[in-house]
Structure formats: C-alpha cells, structure tokens
Design a protein around this motif. Structure first.
Motif, PDB file in Angstrom:
ATOM      1  N   HIS A 132       6.689  41.929  40.719  1.00 59.89           N
ATOM      2  CA  HIS A 132       7.588  42.640  39.809  1.00 59.89           C
ATOM      3  C   HIS A 132       6.825  43.454  38.772  1.00 59.89           C
ATOM      4  CE1 HIS A 132       6.451  39.269  37.185  1.00 59.89           C
ATOM      5  NE2 HIS A 132       6.902  39.976  36.163  1.00 59.89           N
ATOM      6  N   TYR A 133       5.512  43.416  38.811  1.00 50.76           N
ATOM      7  CA  TYR A 133       4.707  44.029  37.766  1.00 50.76           C
ATOM      8  C   TYR A 133       4.803  45.554  37.767  1.00 50.76           C
ATOM      9  CZ  TYR A 133       2.804  39.324  37.757  1.00 50.76           C
ATOM     10  OH  TYR A 133       2.679  37.957  37.718  1.00 50.76           O
ATOM     11  N   CYS A 134       4.547  46.145  36.599  1.00 49.96           N
ATOM     12  CA  CYS A 134       4.613  47.601  36.449  1.00 49.96           C
ATOM     13  C   CYS A 134       3.552  48.282  37.325  1.00 49.96           C
ATOM     14  CB  CYS A 134       4.376  48.008  35.003  1.00 49.96           C
ATOM     15  SG  CYS A 134       5.580  47.378  33.811  1.00 49.96           S
ATOM     16  N   PRO A 135       3.778  49.525  37.726  1.00 49.00           N
ATOM     17  CA  PRO A 135       2.757  50.267  38.478  1.00 49.00           C
ATOM     18  C   PRO A 135       1.446  50.352  37.688  1.00 49.00           C
ATOM     19  CG  PRO A 135       4.853  51.418  38.574  1.00 49.00           C
ATOM     20  CD  PRO A 135       5.031  50.305  37.581  1.00 49.00           C
ATOM     21  N   GLY A 136       0.352  50.048  38.350  1.00 49.48           N
ATOM     22  CA  GLY A 136      -0.947  50.109  37.706  1.00 49.48           C
ATOM     23  C   GLY A 136      -1.376  48.840  37.010  1.00 49.48           C
ATOM     24  N   CYS A 137      -0.456  47.894  36.854  1.00 49.93           N
ATOM     25  CA  CYS A 137      -0.811  46.606  36.258  1.00 49.93           C
ATOM     26  C   CYS A 137      -1.749  45.857  37.199  1.00 49.93           C
ATOM     27  CB  CYS A 137       0.457  45.793  36.005  1.00 49.93           C
ATOM     28  SG  CYS A 137       0.157  44.065  35.539  1.00 49.93           S
ATOM     29  N   THR A 138      -2.745  45.197  36.642  1.00 46.13           N
ATOM     30  CA  THR A 138      -3.724  44.522  37.499  1.00 46.13           C
ATOM     31  C   THR A 138      -3.455  43.021  37.671  1.00 46.13           C
ATOM     32  OG1 THR A 138      -5.162  44.592  35.532  1.00 46.13           O
ATOM     33  CG2 THR A 138      -5.628  46.153  37.290  1.00 46.13           C
ATOM     34  N   HIS A 139      -2.281  42.554  37.218  1.00 48.87           N
ATOM     35  CA  HIS A 139      -1.908  41.162  37.496  1.00 48.87           C
ATOM     36  C   HIS A 139      -1.957  40.882  39.000  1.00 48.87           C
ATOM     37  CE1 HIS A 139      -0.781  38.868  33.967  1.00 48.87           C
ATOM     38  NE2 HIS A 139      -0.088  39.875  33.477  1.00 48.87           N
ATOM     39  N   ILE A 173     -11.598  31.236  32.767  1.00 46.32           N
ATOM     40  CA  ILE A 173     -12.027  32.543  33.248  1.00 46.32           C
ATOM     41  C   ILE A 173     -11.138  33.578  32.592  1.00 46.32           C
ATOM     42  CG2 ILE A 173     -12.289  34.082  35.228  1.00 46.32           C
ATOM     43  CD1 ILE A 173     -12.310  30.286  35.686  1.00 46.32           C
ATOM     44  N   GLU A 174     -11.717  34.359  31.696  1.00 42.54           N
ATOM     45  CA  GLU A 174     -10.988  35.415  30.988  1.00 42.54           C
ATOM     46  C   GLU A 174     -11.115  36.711  31.780  1.00 42.54           C
ATOM     47  OE1 GLU A 174     -11.126  37.889  26.746  1.00 42.54           O
ATOM     48  OE2 GLU A 174     -12.207  35.987  26.951  1.00 42.54           O
ATOM     49  N   VAL A 175      -9.980  37.352  32.062  1.00 41.33           N
ATOM     50  CA  VAL A 175      -9.972  38.566  32.877  1.00 41.33           C
ATOM     51  C   VAL A 175      -9.461  39.739  32.038  1.00 41.33           C
ATOM     52  CG1 VAL A 175      -9.183  39.640  35.013  1.00 41.33           C
ATOM     53  CG2 VAL A 175      -9.449  37.137  34.899  1.00 41.33           C
ATOM     54  N   LEU A 176     -10.300  40.744  31.821  1.00 44.42           N
ATOM     55  CA  LEU A 176      -9.857  41.955  31.141  1.00 44.42           C
ATOM     56  C   LEU A 176      -9.002  42.753  32.115  1.00 44.42           C
ATOM     57  CD1 LEU A 176     -13.073  43.074  29.212  1.00 44.42           C
ATOM     58  CD2 LEU A 176     -11.284  41.465  28.519  1.00 44.42           C
ATOM     59  N   SER A 177      -7.739  42.959  31.738  1.00 42.71           N
ATOM     60  CA  SER A 177      -6.741  43.503  32.651  1.00 42.71           C
ATOM     61  C   SER A 177      -6.033  44.676  31.991  1.00 42.71           C
ATOM     62  CB  SER A 177      -5.737  42.399  33.007  1.00 42.71           C
ATOM     63  OG  SER A 177      -4.777  42.835  33.926  1.00 42.71           O
ATOM     64  N   SER A 178      -5.451  45.548  32.799  1.00 42.84           N
ATOM     65  CA  SER A 178      -4.818  46.763  32.255  1.00 42.84           C
ATOM     66  C   SER A 178      -3.313  46.593  32.053  1.00 42.84           C
ATOM     67  CB  SER A 178      -5.075  47.955  33.180  1.00 42.84           C
ATOM     68  OG  SER A 178      -4.398  47.776  34.411  1.00 42.84           O
ATOM     69  N   CYS A 179      -2.772  47.348  31.120  1.00 46.02           N
ATOM     70  CA  CYS A 179      -1.326  47.388  30.861  1.00 46.02           C
ATOM     71  C   CYS A 179      -0.934  48.847  30.610  1.00 46.02           C
ATOM     72  CB  CYS A 179      -0.970  46.512  29.664  1.00 46.02           C
ATOM     73  SG  CYS A 179       0.815  46.398  29.347  1.00 46.02           S
ATOM     74  N   PRO A 180      -0.886  49.669  31.665  1.00 41.19           N
ATOM     75  CA  PRO A 180      -0.610  51.098  31.492  1.00 41.19           C
ATOM     76  C   PRO A 180       0.694  51.378  30.745  1.00 41.19           C
ATOM     77  CG  PRO A 180      -1.329  50.655  33.735  1.00 41.19           C
ATOM     78  CD  PRO A 180      -1.113  49.320  33.083  1.00 41.19           C
ATOM     79  N   ASN A 210      -5.031  41.595  28.202  1.00 36.18           N
ATOM     80  CA  ASN A 210      -4.764  43.029  28.251  1.00 36.18           C
ATOM     81  C   ASN A 210      -4.549  43.604  26.852  1.00 36.18           C
ATOM     82  OD1 ASN A 210      -2.164  42.184  27.659  1.00 36.18           O
ATOM     83  ND2 ASN A 210      -1.349  42.593  29.701  1.00 36.18           N
ATOM     84  N   ALA A 211      -4.960  42.851  25.856  1.00 31.84           N
ATOM     85  CA  ALA A 211      -5.012  43.324  24.470  1.00 31.84           C
ATOM     86  C   ALA A 211      -3.660  43.699  23.873  1.00 31.84           C
ATOM     87  CB  ALA A 211      -5.977  44.521  24.351  1.00 31.84           C
ATOM     88  N   ILE A 212      -2.591  43.135  24.428  1.00 28.88           N
ATOM     89  CA  ILE A 212      -1.263  43.491  23.916  1.00 28.88           C
ATOM     90  C   ILE A 212      -0.232  42.492  24.442  1.00 28.88           C
ATOM     91  CG2 ILE A 212      -0.333  44.968  25.767  1.00 28.88           C
ATOM     92  CD1 ILE A 212       0.119  47.080  23.433  1.00 28.88           C
ATOM     93  N   TYR A 213       0.908  42.398  23.790  1.00 30.05           N
ATOM     94  CA  TYR A 213       2.034  41.649  24.353  1.00 30.05           C
ATOM     95  C   TYR A 213       2.704  42.543  25.393  1.00 30.05           C
ATOM     96  CZ  TYR A 213       2.276  37.668  21.110  1.00 30.05           C
ATOM     97  OH  TYR A 213       2.036  36.499  20.419  1.00 30.05           O
ATOM     98  N   GLY A 214       2.639  42.145  26.656  1.00 35.03           N
ATOM     99  CA  GLY A 214       3.171  42.991  27.709  1.00 35.03           C
ATOM    100  C   GLY A 214       4.667  42.875  27.923  1.00 35.03           C
ATOM    101  N   MET A 215       5.154  41.653  28.141  1.00 34.59           N
ATOM    102  CA  MET A 215       6.542  41.464  28.559  1.00 34.59           C
ATOM    103  C   MET A 215       7.540  41.822  27.463  1.00 34.59           C
ATOM    104  SD  MET A 215       8.504  37.974  29.755  1.00 34.59           S
ATOM    105  CE  MET A 215       8.653  37.394  28.072  1.00 34.59           C
ATOM    106  N   THR A 216       7.184  41.583  26.207  1.00 35.21           N
ATOM    107  CA  THR A 216       8.173  41.682  25.140  1.00 35.21           C
ATOM    108  C   THR A 216       8.191  43.039  24.434  1.00 35.21           C
ATOM    109  OG1 THR A 216       6.587  40.644  23.636  1.00 35.21           O
ATOM    110  CG2 THR A 216       8.218  39.209  24.682  1.00 35.21           C
TER     111      THR A 216
END
Length: 249
Positions: A16-23, A206-213, A121-127
């Motif tokens: 269900h993730y947004c396009p470009g999300c790396t989850h 394991i910390e993963v740096l991930s994107s949130c376009p 991803n340095a931000i609150y994504g879902m909310t």
C-alpha cells in the motif's frame, strides 16, 4: 534458470506504500533473510502504528500488531514466552524514536534477544509529514514549516550511536537503500541481526535510511538523491557496535 523471484516469506498482497517509498525494498530484504535462514515457521514479526501498520498483510509468518511505540515490549514478551522463535520488530522513526523511546532503550539495556528493523525516513510518514525526532536541522515539515531549528526543537536523535553505548546491545548497524550497493549491505545487516538472535547472542538493531517522496515533496529519484546528499552525511552508515566480532576471534 530463475534470475529473480518473490521471497516465499512475502505474501502476494500488493504493497500500500506510496510510489517511490522504499519500505517495499526493506520488506523484501527481511523476507529474503527469513527464507535463507529457513525460519519462516518460527518467526514472529511485531509491527506498531505507522506506515508499516499493515505489515501483517505482507509477511508469511506470524505477525502481531502492537500499540504505538510498544513493539519492543511486545517482542520481549513473545521472545521470553517462546525463546526459540525469531522475533523482530519493524518500526518507523516516529514510532521508535518518539513515543517508543523508552521501550527501545530499555529492551536494549536488558539485552533482550530480539531484532529491531528501524526505518529512518526523517519524518512522520503516515500521519501527514510532521517533524520527527530524526528530522534533520533545517528540514521542512508540516510542523516545522521554516525548517527544524535546533535552538527551539533540539537536535535529531542518532539511535544507533545512542544504543551502541548500552552494555546490553550486541549489534547496531546503520544502512541505506538508495543504491544497489547499499541495498546489498542492508541485506547482509538484516540477515546478521537474525543470525545473532538465532545464536542467542542478544539485542540487535538495524537502522535503515529510507525515502519518503510524498512527505519530502520530491520525486522518487530526488528522494534517493536526498538520502545521499543530506541524510547519510548526518547519519553516517556503518557498524556502530558488534560484540560478536570479539566472540568470533
């Protein structure tokens, strides 16, 4: 010859993730590690509130939904009740580093034999894109429209660095999923986290740096570049603690 195939530990449910999300990339890496270790039948995943709230739809293993931030506490209970199972949490930065800070710190301090997959991803994504404990100085969010000001909102939490100071932490590594080389390194780190738990060697993160376009207001390509130009310099990749390295010598 099979060149590419879906891991057996992943279901056929579309993400269900947004396009470009790396989850989705990280989900695949977790599933590949489970497949390679052959532990699908005794693996329990714990997902709290956040973008990964529907993770139970995607993994072919037992999954538990935890209250916001409480995944390490739930994982602790599961692991102590079933010590031979592989138990992992899959948490975002707003969940793990804000409302769940205490649960994270104390599970590490106790040396609980669990594995935490931490998506930063340095931000609150879902909310809606609010400032998180990991939001970079100067980064714009819905609650820091002029950019995060360390004088007002403090400086970001560096989780791997912080947890590596605790005696109970066995393994802490920060990885990224912005490139093929980094994805391969992330896969190795996740698998090692599970192996450490399998060997009853203690707590790993394991910390993963991930994107949130979507919440960064960038294209998928720009978001991956921002990981390289902004996130990695502030959150350097690497192994911050590995007690197993001493044990292997």
């Amino acid at each position: 010859m099979v060149v590419f195939d879906k891991p057996k530990a992943l279901t056929d449910t579309p993400f269900h993730y947004c396009p470009g999300c790396t989850h989705g990339i990280v989900h695949r890496l977790v599933a590949e590690a489970i497949d390679e270790l052959g532990c699908e039948g005794r693996t329990v995943g714990v997902a709290p509130v956040g973008c990964s709230v529907f993770a139970y739809n995607y993994f072919n293993c037992d999954m538990i939904e935890a209250a916001h931030g409480r995944a390490p506490a739930v994982a602790t209970g599961v692991k102590r009740a079933m010590p031979d199972n592989i138990v992992f949490t899959y948490q975002g930065d707003g969940d793990l580093a804000a409302i769940g800070t205490a649960e994270t710190v104390h599970s590490a301090a106790r040396g609980e034999n669990i594995t935490i997959i931490f998506i930063n991803n340095a931000i609150y994504g879902m909310t809606g894109g609010q400032m998180a404990p990991t939001t970079l100085p100067g980064q714009v969010s819905t609650t820091s429209p002029y950019g995060r000001d360390p004088k007002i909102q403090g400086t970001p939490l560096k989780i791997c660095e912080m947890l590596s100071t605790l005696d109970g932490t066995t393994f802490a590594q920060r990885v990224a999923v912005d490139s093929v080389a980094h994805i391969k390194e992330a896969k190795k780190a996740i698998k090692k986290g599970f192996e450490i738990q399998n060997n009853k060697q203690g707590f790993s993160i394991i910390e993963v740096l991930s994107s949130c376009p979507t919440n960064w207001g960038k294209t998928p390509e720009q978001a991956l570049e921002w990981i390289r130009t902004d996130m990695i310099p502030y959150y350097p990749l690497g192994v911050y603690k590995d007690k197993t390295a001493k044990e292997d010598k």
